[in-house]
Design an enzyme around this catalytic site. Sequence first.
Site, PDB file in Angstrom:
ATOM      1  CD  GLU A   1      28.120  36.838  59.458  1.00 50.35           C
ATOM      2  OE1 GLU A   1      29.124  36.438  58.833  1.00 50.35           O
ATOM      3  OE2 GLU A   1      26.961  36.458  59.214  1.00 50.35           O
TER       4      GLU A   1
ATOM      5  CB  THR B   1      26.089  38.831  51.967  1.00 52.52           C
ATOM      6  OG1 THR B   1      26.166  37.412  52.061  1.00 52.52           O
ATOM      7  CG2 THR B   1      25.062  39.317  52.964  1.00 52.52           C
TER       8      THR B   1
END
Lengths: 306, 306
Positions: free
Chosen positions: A128, A181
Amino acid sequence: MEELKIFAPATVANLSCGFDVLGCCLDSVGDEMLIRKNDLNEVRITKITGQDLPLNADENVAGVAVKALLKELDSNEGFDIEINKKIKPGSGIGSSAASSAGAVFAVNKLLGEPFQKKDLISFAMQGELLASGNAHADNVAPALLGGFNLVRSYCPLEVLSLPVPSDLRVVVLHPLIEIKTKDSRSIIKQNVSLKSAINQWGNLGAFVSALYTEDYELLGRSLQDEIVEPVRSILIPYFRELDELVTENGALGFGISGSGPSVYALCRGDENAEKVKKSIQAFYSKKDIDFELHLSAINEKGVKIL
Amino acid sequence: MEELKIFAPATVANLSCGFDVLGCCLDSVGDEMLIRKNDLNEVRITKITGQDLPLNADENVAGVAVKALLKELDSNEGFDIEINKKIKPGSGIGSSAASSAGAVFAVNKLLGEPFQKKDLISFAMQGELLASGNAHADNVAPALLGGFNLVRSYCPLEVLSLPVPSDLRVVVLHPLIEIKTKDSRSIIKQNVSLKSAINQWGNLGAFVSALYTEDYELLGRSLQDEIVEPVRSILIPYFRELDELVTENGALGFGISGSGPSVYALCRGDENAEKVKKSIQAFYSKKDIDFELHLSAINEKGVKIL
């Protein structure tokens, strides 16, 4: 065991009231991955289908996550990773998390499970970090553990598993526009009003309570977000109209999935979820935007062996 | 029924992770009140013992709360209110809330219960508005309903009752210095960092989960507050030392009760609570500050008829 084929599920993070701490795991949407030991003492991404993503293991979230796991073990085992990517990157339903979580799950199994599932979260978070610049856990935790997960604390990392009301269904609309993101995070203000924060933690507490009591109406009322949604929803075409539409059609609640552009509606039961899905289908088909639409139960297991 | 004698309990609000939304009700600390119908169509505070507080009903939280209730009913009934004040004003354990909650509870009973208990919260909040300039519900709700309460939303008002792990005990130290809620609120910053807010709602969610699962250790870990405590604790003598002391003695968690100066320690079981209480007694006795010390179970009923 020399190789493992797995299903790496999509996830819905944030769930309106739980920015960066709450997520749930989907059942009917996910990638397929094949992970195989090799004799090269090297982690390789040998094949990616479905999407154009980096084959260099240091630039691929699955590679980075597996390397973090092996480093912790001080292991020089090698693995080949094949990814059949069905979740589109930048969709907001945990595309990077699925690859990271799936990879560390499989490698851990192939190594004889030196780690418990919960211990794998921190390795997957390294994926991530590569994908979004932020090592958040609200997608990788549900991808690994299944169900609803709450990150109580990031430092030290503590993730709770919460109960899953059995009639809960999730309808996800993915408008095929890409929001990274990284970009979606950058527009969020780093300071929030205390008043909004109080409302947010009141709603999150109520959401957790509703999971335990299976109070579907309360679940719906708790899906409020006056901190992130007002900013991020601007990037999502027809957000307000969709909110009204699914509410009219009996959805419990509606909001942005992860960092968007996907949006989710929580519904009670298959019948209502089908109705909500059809209403979105009819509405969005008239717009000039390609889209994907999913209906899923909550996946209580997380990554599954195929 | 013409008159009613009641016990109006003290409460611990905020509980570290739940500023303005969380509170619990104490069992062994509270006021006594006698409420009697009169024929004068007037709400009167006829007697206050134990403390020096306004007898003018418009300046007394009990009077204001009762008048709000009667106004909603369009009633001109009169009531005489006597208060034997055992909870010191400005203590941080819901002194004003006890009077407001007790008064509306008794008047509602004497009127034949036109309202359900939950409906009384908004009337009692008018007393809080008078006392602190802010109509918060995290003391009056537990005082009325008992147990642990969560305010999901202030507008519209929605208060949840949460389960009470049976071994939970609360030790409260009240250093006899006065901090007015008004002053204590004024030092809180109206903007908070998103990072701190995320930690706060992660902890609140975990606290709620721990109440359902009776996970005492998790309850303790969730009692974190990086938003209000760092500012308010400065006003509380020996706050850090007390935190260390009760932690060493096995308390689950520690923090500021309401707006202070009272502090609370959550403990598991009577034995540990006694130990923690004694350790505080020994420590604070050596300091040059008068204090009161309470040990209480959680009161699951709220206001009680005597």
